[in-house]
Structure formats: C-alpha cells, structure tokens
Design a protein around this motif. Sequence first.
Motif, PDB file in Angstrom:
ATOM      1  N   THR A   5     -35.705  50.466 -26.045  1.00  0.00           N
ATOM      2  CA  THR A   5     -36.663  49.678 -25.270  1.00  0.00           C
ATOM      3  C   THR A   5     -35.914  48.822 -24.265  1.00  0.00           C
ATOM      4  OG1 THR A   5     -38.671  48.323 -25.384  1.00  0.00           O
ATOM      5  CG2 THR A   5     -36.843  47.666 -26.824  1.00  0.00           C
ATOM      6  N   ARG A   6     -36.665  48.090 -23.484  1.00  0.00           N
ATOM      7  CA  ARG A   6     -36.040  47.214 -22.478  1.00  0.00           C
ATOM      8  C   ARG A   6     -36.886  45.974 -22.273  1.00  0.00           C
ATOM      9  NH1 ARG A   6     -40.406  46.734 -19.427  1.00  0.00           N
ATOM     10  NH2 ARG A   6     -41.239  48.603 -18.470  1.00  0.00           N
ATOM     11  N   PHE A   7     -36.227  44.911 -21.807  1.00  0.00           N
ATOM     12  CA  PHE A   7     -36.927  43.721 -21.337  1.00  0.00           C
ATOM     13  C   PHE A   7     -36.611  43.644 -19.855  1.00  0.00           C
ATOM     14  CE2 PHE A   7     -36.698  38.963 -20.667  1.00  0.00           C
ATOM     15  CZ  PHE A   7     -38.069  38.780 -20.628  1.00  0.00           C
ATOM     16  N   ALA A   8     -37.662  43.571 -19.012  1.00  0.00           N
ATOM     17  CA  ALA A   8     -37.460  43.683 -17.556  1.00  0.00           C
ATOM     18  C   ALA A   8     -38.070  42.502 -16.811  1.00  0.00           C
ATOM     19  CB  ALA A   8     -38.044  44.998 -17.055  1.00  0.00           C
ATOM     20  N   PRO A   9     -37.464  41.319 -16.935  1.00  0.00           N
ATOM     21  CA  PRO A   9     -38.046  40.180 -16.218  1.00  0.00           C
ATOM     22  C   PRO A   9     -37.788  40.273 -14.718  1.00  0.00           C
ATOM     23  CG  PRO A   9     -35.957  39.527 -17.192  1.00  0.00           C
ATOM     24  CD  PRO A   9     -36.206  40.953 -17.630  1.00  0.00           C
ATOM     25  N   SER A  10     -38.650  39.628 -13.950  1.00  0.00           N
ATOM     26  CA  SER A  10     -38.410  39.499 -12.507  1.00  0.00           C
ATOM     27  C   SER A  10     -37.648  38.183 -12.319  1.00  0.00           C
ATOM     28  CB  SER A  10     -39.740  39.438 -11.762  1.00  0.00           C
ATOM     29  OG  SER A  10     -40.556  40.517 -12.163  1.00  0.00           O
ATOM     30  N   PRO A  11     -36.472  38.211 -11.715  1.00  0.00           N
ATOM     31  CA  PRO A  11     -35.681  36.970 -11.573  1.00  0.00           C
ATOM     32  C   PRO A  11     -36.206  36.097 -10.431  1.00  0.00           C
ATOM     33  CG  PRO A  11     -34.441  38.815 -10.689  1.00  0.00           C
ATOM     34  CD  PRO A  11     -35.739  39.392 -11.215  1.00  0.00           C
ATOM     35  N   MET A  41     -33.172  43.940 -14.675  1.00  0.00           N
ATOM     36  CA  MET A  41     -33.657  42.903 -13.757  1.00  0.00           C
ATOM     37  C   MET A  41     -34.584  43.545 -12.730  1.00  0.00           C
ATOM     38  SD  MET A  41     -32.834  39.864 -14.433  1.00  0.00           S
ATOM     39  CE  MET A  41     -31.941  39.289 -15.881  1.00  0.00           C
ATOM     40  N   ASP A  42     -35.836  43.137 -12.792  1.00  0.00           N
ATOM     41  CA  ASP A  42     -36.888  43.704 -11.955  1.00  0.00           C
ATOM     42  C   ASP A  42     -36.910  42.912 -10.630  1.00  0.00           C
ATOM     43  OD1 ASP A  42     -39.099  45.117 -11.277  1.00  0.00           O
ATOM     44  OD2 ASP A  42     -40.275  44.566 -13.047  1.00  0.00           O
ATOM     45  N   ASP A  43     -35.875  43.160  -9.816  1.00  0.00           N
ATOM     46  CA  ASP A  43     -35.664  42.322  -8.617  1.00  0.00           C
ATOM     47  C   ASP A  43     -36.177  42.989  -7.343  1.00  0.00           C
ATOM     48  OD1 ASP A  43     -33.808  44.366  -8.601  1.00  0.00           O
ATOM     49  OD2 ASP A  43     -32.235  43.151  -7.671  1.00  0.00           O
ATOM     50  N   ALA A 195     -42.174  49.744  -4.450  1.00  0.00           N
ATOM     51  CA  ALA A 195     -43.433  49.374  -5.110  1.00  0.00           C
ATOM     52  C   ALA A 195     -43.229  49.326  -6.626  1.00  0.00           C
ATOM     53  CB  ALA A 195     -44.521  50.380  -4.736  1.00  0.00           C
ATOM     54  N   TYR A 196     -43.931  48.402  -7.267  1.00  0.00           N
ATOM     55  CA  TYR A 196     -43.730  48.141  -8.700  1.00  0.00           C
ATOM     56  C   TYR A 196     -43.990  49.362  -9.595  1.00  0.00           C
ATOM     57  CZ  TYR A 196     -45.182  46.703 -13.387  1.00  0.00           C
ATOM     58  OH  TYR A 196     -45.369  46.648 -14.739  1.00  0.00           O
ATOM     59  N   HIS A 197     -45.183  49.987  -9.483  1.00  0.00           N
ATOM     60  CA  HIS A 197     -45.546  51.016 -10.466  1.00  0.00           C
ATOM     61  C   HIS A 197     -44.532  52.170 -10.494  1.00  0.00           C
ATOM     62  CE1 HIS A 197     -49.269  48.945 -10.987  1.00  0.00           C
ATOM     63  NE2 HIS A 197     -49.687  49.181  -9.751  1.00  0.00           N
ATOM     64  N   SER A 199     -41.393  52.179  -9.405  1.00  0.00           N
ATOM     65  CA  SER A 199     -40.024  51.801  -9.772  1.00  0.00           C
ATOM     66  C   SER A 199     -39.898  51.633 -11.281  1.00  0.00           C
ATOM     67  CB  SER A 199     -39.578  50.540  -9.030  1.00  0.00           C
ATOM     68  OG  SER A 199     -40.301  49.435  -9.486  1.00  0.00           O
ATOM     69  N   VAL A 200     -40.948  51.097 -11.909  1.00  0.00           N
ATOM     70  CA  VAL A 200     -40.904  50.901 -13.357  1.00  0.00           C
ATOM     71  C   VAL A 200     -40.824  52.271 -14.070  1.00  0.00           C
ATOM     72  CG1 VAL A 200     -42.940  50.673 -14.852  1.00  0.00           C
ATOM     73  CG2 VAL A 200     -41.741  48.675 -14.137  1.00  0.00           C
ATOM     74  N   VAL A 201     -41.573  53.234 -13.551  1.00  0.00           N
ATOM     75  CA  VAL A 201     -41.586  54.571 -14.163  1.00  0.00           C
ATOM     76  C   VAL A 201     -40.240  55.282 -13.934  1.00  0.00           C
ATOM     77  CG1 VAL A 201     -42.657  56.856 -13.927  1.00  0.00           C
ATOM     78  CG2 VAL A 201     -44.086  54.807 -14.142  1.00  0.00           C
ATOM     79  N   VAL A 213     -41.992  47.694 -24.281  1.00  0.00           N
ATOM     80  CA  VAL A 213     -42.532  46.487 -24.916  1.00  0.00           C
ATOM     81  C   VAL A 213     -42.777  45.463 -23.813  1.00  0.00           C
ATOM     82  CG1 VAL A 213     -42.052  44.616 -26.543  1.00  0.00           C
ATOM     83  CG2 VAL A 213     -41.275  46.943 -27.061  1.00  0.00           C
ATOM     84  N   ARG A 214     -44.013  44.992 -23.694  1.00  0.00           N
ATOM     85  CA  ARG A 214     -44.329  44.018 -22.650  1.00  0.00           C
ATOM     86  C   ARG A 214     -45.659  43.339 -22.979  1.00  0.00           C
ATOM     87  NH1 ARG A 214     -45.354  48.398 -17.752  1.00  0.00           N
ATOM     88  NH2 ARG A 214     -47.164  49.408 -18.669  1.00  0.00           N
ATOM     89  N   GLY A 215     -46.048  42.380 -22.151  1.00  0.00           N
ATOM     90  CA  GLY A 215     -47.220  41.562 -22.448  1.00  0.00           C
ATOM     91  C   GLY A 215     -48.533  42.299 -22.252  1.00  0.00           C
ATOM     92  N   ASP A 217     -50.945  41.467 -20.649  1.00  0.00           N
ATOM     93  CA  ASP A 217     -51.454  41.364 -19.275  1.00  0.00           C
ATOM     94  C   ASP A 217     -51.159  42.631 -18.477  1.00  0.00           C
ATOM     95  OD1 ASP A 217     -48.761  40.547 -19.615  1.00  0.00           O
ATOM     96  OD2 ASP A 217     -48.738  39.602 -17.643  1.00  0.00           O
ATOM     97  N   LEU A 218     -50.210  43.448 -18.949  1.00  0.00           N
ATOM     98  CA  LEU A 218     -49.872  44.675 -18.214  1.00  0.00           C
ATOM     99  C   LEU A 218     -50.554  45.916 -18.788  1.00  0.00           C
ATOM    100  CD1 LEU A 218     -46.116  43.938 -17.406  1.00  0.00           C
ATOM    101  CD2 LEU A 218     -48.026  44.040 -15.804  1.00  0.00           C
ATOM    102  N   PHE A 219     -51.392  45.716 -19.827  1.00  0.00           N
ATOM    103  CA  PHE A 219     -52.035  46.885 -20.459  1.00  0.00           C
ATOM    104  C   PHE A 219     -52.837  47.712 -19.445  1.00  0.00           C
ATOM    105  CE2 PHE A 219     -55.510  48.945 -22.839  1.00  0.00           C
ATOM    106  CZ  PHE A 219     -54.748  49.739 -23.681  1.00  0.00           C
TER     107      PHE A 219
HETATM  108  N1  GLU Z   1     -41.111  42.716 -14.279  1.00  0.00           N
HETATM  109  C1  GLU Z   1     -42.410  42.692 -14.862  1.00  0.00           C
HETATM  110  C2  GLU Z   1     -42.793  41.264 -15.206  1.00  0.00           C
HETATM  111  O1  GLU Z   1     -41.940  40.406 -15.295  1.00  0.00           O
HETATM  112  C3  GLU Z   1     -42.488  43.515 -16.131  1.00  0.00           C
HETATM  113  C4  GLU Z   1     -42.282  44.942 -15.865  1.00  0.00           C
HETATM  114  C5  GLU Z   1     -42.711  45.826 -16.996  1.00  0.00           C
HETATM  115  O2  GLU Z   1     -42.483  45.505 -18.174  1.00  0.00           O
HETATM  116  O3  GLU Z   1     -43.255  46.858 -16.716  1.00  0.00           O
HETATM  117  O4  GLU Z   1     -43.956  40.980 -15.366  1.00  0.00           O
END
Ligand code: GLU
Length: 281
Positions: A5-11, A41-43, A195-197, A199-201, A213-215, A217-219
């Motif tokens: 898995t990964r944790f991908a915060p936006s800095p 890092m989701d930069d 674009a976000y969608h 790049s994440v894929v 694994v994520r919040g 809010d992204l469901f």
């Molecule tokens: N970078 C996104 C955020 O901080 C999360 C990306 C993801 O988990 O798909 O909300």
Amino acid sequence: MTYRTRFAPSPTGPLHLGHAFSALTGFDRAQAAGGQFLLRMDDIDRDRSKPAYAAQAMDDLRWLGLTWPEPVLFQSASAPAVQAAVERLAALGLTYPCSCTRSDIAAAAGAPQEGAPLHGPDGIVYPGTCRGRPMAHFREGDALRLDMARAAAQGALPSFEETGPLHAGIHRLDAAALIQTVGDVVIARKGGGIAYHISVVVDDHGQGITEVVRGADLFDTTPIHVLLFHLLGWPVPAYHHHRLIRDEAGKRLAKRDDARAIATYRAEGRTPADIRAMVGL
Ligand code: GLU
C-alpha cells in the motif's frame, strides 16, 4: 501477491491528525499482512506544493514510527508515464480537447433549461460543450477530457473490492452512474499540467499497489480510478477507505487546521502513542 500500500499526501501544508490516521492505518495494514508500506508525494499541484512541506511530512511520519523504502516517488516525476497513458486513451478514441473555463462550465450547466447543475467528485458535472471535438483540433491551452459514455462502453465494466468499514464489499461499476454523476473528467490539464485521477492510477500501477488505503472522502472518485485501470488493461487493486478524523464541530480536518498539525503536538511534547490514542488507534 505481496501486499503493498501507499500513503500519498499532497505536500501543500503541514500534516494533521487526519493524515496521521491515514498513514498509520496503511502502515498497520501492511505490517499485519507482512507486506510493504510506501510513501509517495502527490506534488502535482505545481503552485501549492512546496519541498519544505514534503520534508516536514517525512520528518513527522518518521517521528510517528513509520518507515518506507527510499527513494520516495514524487508524482511530478511520473509526467512521462502519465503522458503515455493519456496517449493510449486518446488512441482508443476516448478523449477530446476542451477549451472551457470554470465559468463557461458553470454558465452552461446553470442555464435555466438544464435545471440545477449536478455535482460529481470533481465539482459540476461537465455539461459536454466540447464533446465530440476531434483531437486534431487540439489547440495550445486546451485540456483533455475523457468521453465517459464511450469509456463506459469499453467491454464489461470491472468491479472492485472495498475492504474499508464504511462500504465493505464488491462494487461493480455502473455505466449510467458514471455518465450521469461523474461525467467527462479531465485527463490532462490545460498547459500540460498533470491531472489527479490519471496520475494516481499510473503511479498505483507503476508501484504495484495491491490495496489503496485512503480517506472516505475519496470513495466517490474510486469508480473513476477503477475505470482507468480497466481502460489501460491493468489489474484493479483493492480499496480501503477509512473514516475521517473530524474536529469537535464535526468538520473534516483541513491543511489549514494548524492547531491539529502533528508538528504542533510534537512541539507541545506529545508522544507518537498520544497521537495514536487521539485518532482512536
Ligand atoms: N493526494 C491525495 C490527498 O492528499 C490522496 C491521493 C490518493 O490517495 O488517491 O488527498
């Protein structure tokens, strides 16, 4: 397949308790499965991302007791792979150039004959003004959109497994819902921005992520991501959307909630165990 898995915060600001919960949840799930936890890092937001925030985030996460393999992937470095994926979607005839501004979209969607504009995961569902424009008409400064009706008609739509507590089970994508409530999402931003969608894929695939694994809010964005995996011919990972950490008023924490920044708690002398307790772990 080994769990990863990964944790991908936006800095784009200091990490707060919500980020701590997300990162710890992913880390704990990887530990329990004998798998791997990656930090990414989701930069892609070039204006708001700052190296200092990325450095602070890594420092906070190490302090929390998390470890991950180096080097950390910065999503901006994935631009060539993202471009290649966009070109594959274009070659399938699923994209079109779009010159609409936000206010064009609001005006078209808000026209009286349209009724109240529908809001999807990316805001107002695109009213389709530029749909059908040929790719040969692409002009400098255009964005590219995915033609959702065409995309949703590319073979049998896949399903995904949700392992999180709120929506646990198997979810099959639904073409009508994608067309009506998501619409023609942006796949390449104006001026060459990532674009976000997509790049994440591209990165989840490139990094061999088996469970995202994520919040929670992204469901609602997940069907978009699952559809992109399907269109690109890649295996679909499992998803685990966790509950959100809220303030006393019940509002989801945001980057500007400095009072709940991990750095603030550290400065006050709290321990990593205190943080785990605060988020209910
Ligand atoms: N970078 C996104 C955020 O901080 C999360 C990306 C993801 O988990 O798909 O909300």
